[in-house]
Design an enzyme around this catalytic site. Structure first.
Site, mmCIF file in Angstrom:
data_model
loop_
_atom_site.group_PDB
_atom_site.id
_atom_site.type_symbol
_atom_site.label_atom_id
_atom_site.label_comp_id
_atom_site.label_asym_id
_atom_site.label_seq_id
_atom_site.Cartn_x
_atom_site.Cartn_y
_atom_site.Cartn_z
ATOM 1 N N TYR A 91 19.571 1.068 26.394
ATOM 2 C CA TYR A 91 19.512 0.868 27.840
ATOM 3 C C TYR A 91 20.918 0.693 28.408
ATOM 4 O O TYR A 91 21.733 -0.061 27.880
ATOM 5 C CB TYR A 91 18.660 -0.362 28.173
ATOM 6 C CG TYR A 91 18.703 -0.704 29.651
ATOM 7 C CD1 TYR A 91 17.976 0.058 30.562
ATOM 8 C CD2 TYR A 91 19.498 -1.739 30.113
ATOM 9 C CE1 TYR A 91 18.037 -0.224 31.908
ATOM 10 C CE2 TYR A 91 19.567 -2.029 31.468
ATOM 11 C CZ TYR A 91 18.834 -1.269 32.362
ATOM 12 O OH TYR A 91 18.905 -1.543 33.700
ATOM 13 N N TYR A 336 21.199 -50.986 56.163
ATOM 14 C CA TYR A 336 20.856 -50.138 55.020
ATOM 15 C C TYR A 336 22.026 -49.270 54.551
ATOM 16 O O TYR A 336 22.139 -48.961 53.363
ATOM 17 C CB TYR A 336 19.675 -49.231 55.376
ATOM 18 C CG TYR A 336 18.325 -49.883 55.229
ATOM 19 C CD1 TYR A 336 18.164 -51.258 55.377
ATOM 20 C CD2 TYR A 336 17.203 -49.117 54.939
ATOM 21 C CE1 TYR A 336 16.917 -51.847 55.244
ATOM 22 C CE2 TYR A 336 15.950 -49.699 54.802
ATOM 23 C CZ TYR A 336 15.822 -51.065 54.961
ATOM 24 O OH TYR A 336 14.591 -51.651 54.823
ATOM 25 N N PHE A 387 20.885 -12.311 32.875
ATOM 26 C CA PHE A 387 21.564 -12.105 34.148
ATOM 27 C C PHE A 387 20.903 -12.874 35.297
ATOM 28 O O PHE A 387 21.440 -12.965 36.381
ATOM 29 C CB PHE A 387 21.599 -10.609 34.497
ATOM 30 C CG PHE A 387 20.271 -9.912 34.291
ATOM 31 C CD1 PHE A 387 19.123 -10.332 34.941
ATOM 32 C CD2 PHE A 387 20.184 -8.818 33.447
ATOM 33 C CE1 PHE A 387 17.913 -9.686 34.766
ATOM 34 C CE2 PHE A 387 18.975 -8.161 33.264
ATOM 35 C CZ PHE A 387 17.831 -8.604 33.923
#
Length: 691
Positions: A91, A336, A387
């Site tokens: 391939y 806070y 990939f």
């Protein structure tokens, strides 16, 4: 086993950042060179190559280079045998790509160059390149194109010749940097588009733009012209090599590594500015006691953030301490944004450590396809999906969401600094002069609101917006580059927010120091005024007790009247003191023995305090500093702003030479350039975990 997998990771974020920073300094001072060996390249190495033009060295390790040659030989032998026999397929070497036609290598590279980019220069002559400023929005920043592709290919799994890897290194050495389009890739078969432009620079593709030149003459030109100027020959790619270059996650990984480098220091800066916010808002260190985080709820990130803030506050004269056993005191919990900072920032510490681990693995991974296992010889050609960049996508989403948390808590702290209802006695908008003529903090607040709104938008996840691509061949794709790009945007926005906050906490620190200097002389004003308005004079013990009572009331009223200009402020704040004096005289059974002129006391004290305040303010404007009030860690950050950057406190439009935008931009530049990083490492460096 590779060094990456055998070496245990430091257990703290601070340890990771210190190791990372020292390594980067070594590269920048030329005491060490990044080595491309496919095994040990680091985030620091990527930052060095990408941002500081450090040229890496290709490894000379014989076992690594031998594997590169062996893989290339396997490909060459297969192609030769296939040509003779007419059988067999590999391939990407003897076949097409997905749904494309079987015209390979150079056709592949040119076919993938399909992004929106700039046209080539009209004339191929010296100096005719496109100027730097043109079309920047269309092309990828230079730093995102460098460093990692060589490291992946040198692992000997890709079937490329050593000369291909050396050619990539030569581009770096000559500072010829390809210019891929900013947008195109879906990061599924890797970053095909960006890597195709890098491959085009190697092969001398006439339509491939590159950066070339130095300094002010650096400009965009075509790859053939840039190569010829350096007497470099365009590379002729052999079978499999084009595919090996374009198939991989290197561009996404480069962006991720650079972004992570910035994020590490922004998280440290957030902890430092939080510590300064605790000080200037007269908060308590109780929220950071070891028992809360190390015993009661020992999440590693929470433990570390608590420890860092606690140690940065060590020695501070502004931090408050409350004892519930004292009947005159009550537990005063901070807001806070201060009290829960370890619980808010701690998880982000853990996510950055996770992302660092992921990206380090990715840097030293083989991400193309197919890949070659040289130990299996001719049968070593293996197809798979390395990939696919999803690991990077997820890591970047962790970092991006963490950055949004950093920006959110920073904006909350900024708002509380400038609000009289929340800032425990600071002037509104942190005005050092008359409040009616000084409200620059409002502009910083509005700017940060814009930055945070955009930050919150880009912090959304990218991975749930995947679209099938390439005739559905890439039916799922990572969008890693898009995720990394948005994380880079998030970095920039947090840098802006923290620049505004740092400028503000330094201003607030100076206000606290200026107030403290004024309060030191308060007793003398009270004593002198009482002596002039109570007859006969009170005996010393009673006078001292009354002065102490009035001093406490003045300090409280001073904060409650911070919104008034001087001409009204002291008249207003001194009026309630009349009742305090009368109450004291009655309580001590002294009212029949002493005469108190209340009107004279009020007017005299108000005028005296106003004059003392103006004198104190002018003196502080000339040579005041808050360093002695701050903690051993936080004073280093304050010193960097005031001395290192040369930024004075905001004193009023008639006094200041600079403007707010110039000041905050200078801090921003220092953060972006990394000038503050040494300071941050010093602020938290050498701290040991509590037992």
């Amino acid at each position: 086993m590779s060094r990456l997998s055998s070496t245990p990771s430091p257990r703290r974020h601070l340890d990771v950042v210190q190791v990372h920073w020292r390594e980067l300094i070594d590269y920048r001072t030329n005491s060490r060179v990044p080595v491309v060996d496919g095994r040990t390249f680091s985030v620091a190495a990527v930052a060095a190559v990408s941002r500081f033009r450090i040229v890496p060295e290709l490894t000379t390790a014989e076992d690594i280079l031998a594997k590169v040659d062996a893989a290339a030989t396997i490909v060459a032998q297969f192609v030769a045998q296939s040509a003779l026999s007419g059988a067999g397929s590999m391939y990407g070497t003897t076949t097409g790509f997905g749904g494309s036609v079987p015209k390979l290598q150079r056709v592949l590279i040119q076919g993938l160059q399909a992004g929106i980019t700039l046209p080539p220069p009209r004339q191929e002559s010296e100096g005719d390149g496109v100027p730097l400023a043109v079309g920047i929005r269309l092309i990828t920043p230079e730093e995102w194109v460098k460093a990692i592709r060589m490291n992946s290919l040198v692992r000997g799994h890709s079937g490329v010749r050593l000369s291909v890897i050396e050619s990539l290194g030569q581009l770096l050495k000559e500072n010829i940097i390809p210019c891929p389009p900013l947008r195109q890739t879906i990061s599924a078969s890797g970053d095909l588009g960006p890597l195709a432009y890098i491959a085009g620079a190697l092969t001398g593709d006439n339509h491939c733009l590159v950066w070339d030149g130095e300094g002010s003459s650096r400009a965009l030109t075509t790859a053939p012209l840039a190569l010829s100027r350096r007497s470099l020959t365009p590379l002729e790619l052999l079978p499999k090599e084009g595919l090996a270059i374009v198939n991989g996650t290197a561009p996404s990984c480069a962006v991720a590594a650079c972004t992570l480098h910035d994020a590490h220091f922004l998280l440290l800066l957030s902890q430092a500015t939080t510590a300064m916010s605790v000080e200037v808002l007269l908060g308590t260190a109780e929220s950071f006691t070891p028992f809360i985080s190390e015993v009661a709820r020992p999440h590693p990130g929470q433990v570390e953030v608590s420890m860092n803030i606690r140690n940065a506050l060590s020695g501070s004269k502004l931090v408050q301490s409350y004892d519930e056993r004292n009947a005159t005191e009550r537990l005063r919990q901070d807001r806070y944004s201060l009290r829960t900072a370890p619980q808010w920032l701690g998880p982000q510490v853990e996510e950055l450590l996770s992302a660092h681990h992921t990206i380090t693995i990715e840097i030293n991974s083989t991400t193309d396809n197919p890949i070659i296992d040289v130990s299996k010889g001719e049968r070593g050609n293996i197809s798979g999906g390395n990939f696919q960049g999803t690991s990077l996508t997820v890591a970047m989403e962790k970092v991006r969401i963490g950055l949004q948390h950093v920006g959110r808590i920073a904006y909350a702290q900024l708002v509380e600094l400038g609000s009289p209802s929340m800032n425990r006695g600071l002037a509104p908008d942190l005005a050092a002069n008359e409040p009616s003529f000084d409200y620059g903090q409002k502009a910083l607040d509005m700017a940060c609101a814009a930055y945070l709104a955009e930050l919150s938008f880009v912090a959304n996840t990218v991975s749930n917006h995947v679209q099938p691509a390439e005739m559905h061949n890439q039916s799922v794709n990572s969008l890693a580059m898009i995720s990394a790009r948005y994380t880079a945007t998030a970095v920039q926005l947090v840098q802006m927010i923290l620049s505004n906050l740092l400028l503000s906490v330094c201003q607030a620190s100076d206000l606290r120091a200026m107030y403290a200097a004024f309060f030191v002389k308060l007793g003398d004003n009270l004593h002198d005024t009482l002596s002039a308005t109570i007859t006969p004079p009170l005996p010393p013990p009673e006078m001292d007790r009354l002065c102490a009572i009035l001093a406490d009331q003045v300090k409280a009223s001073f904060g409650e009247t911070s919104w008034l200009d001087t001409k009204d402020r002291f008249h207003t704040m001194c009026k309630p003191l009349l009742a305090d004096v009368h109450t004291f005289l009655v309580a001590q059974a002294l009212s029949d023995m002493y005469s108190f002129n209340g009107h004279a006391f009020h007017t005299t004290l108000a005028a005296s305090l106003a004059a003392a305040w103006i004198s104190n303010r002018d003196t502080y404007f000339r040579d005041g500093s808050a360093e002695e009030l701050l903690g051993h860690g936080t004073q280093k950050l304050y010193r960097w702003v005031r001395r290192g950057l040369g930024l004075s406190m905001r004193r009023g439009i008639d006094i200041d030479r600079g403007t707010i935008d110039l000041d905050v931009s200078k801090i921003y530049e220092g953060i972006v350039n990394g000038d503050v990083n040494d300071v941050l490492v010093d602020v938290f460096g050498g701290i040991e975990m509590s037992q």
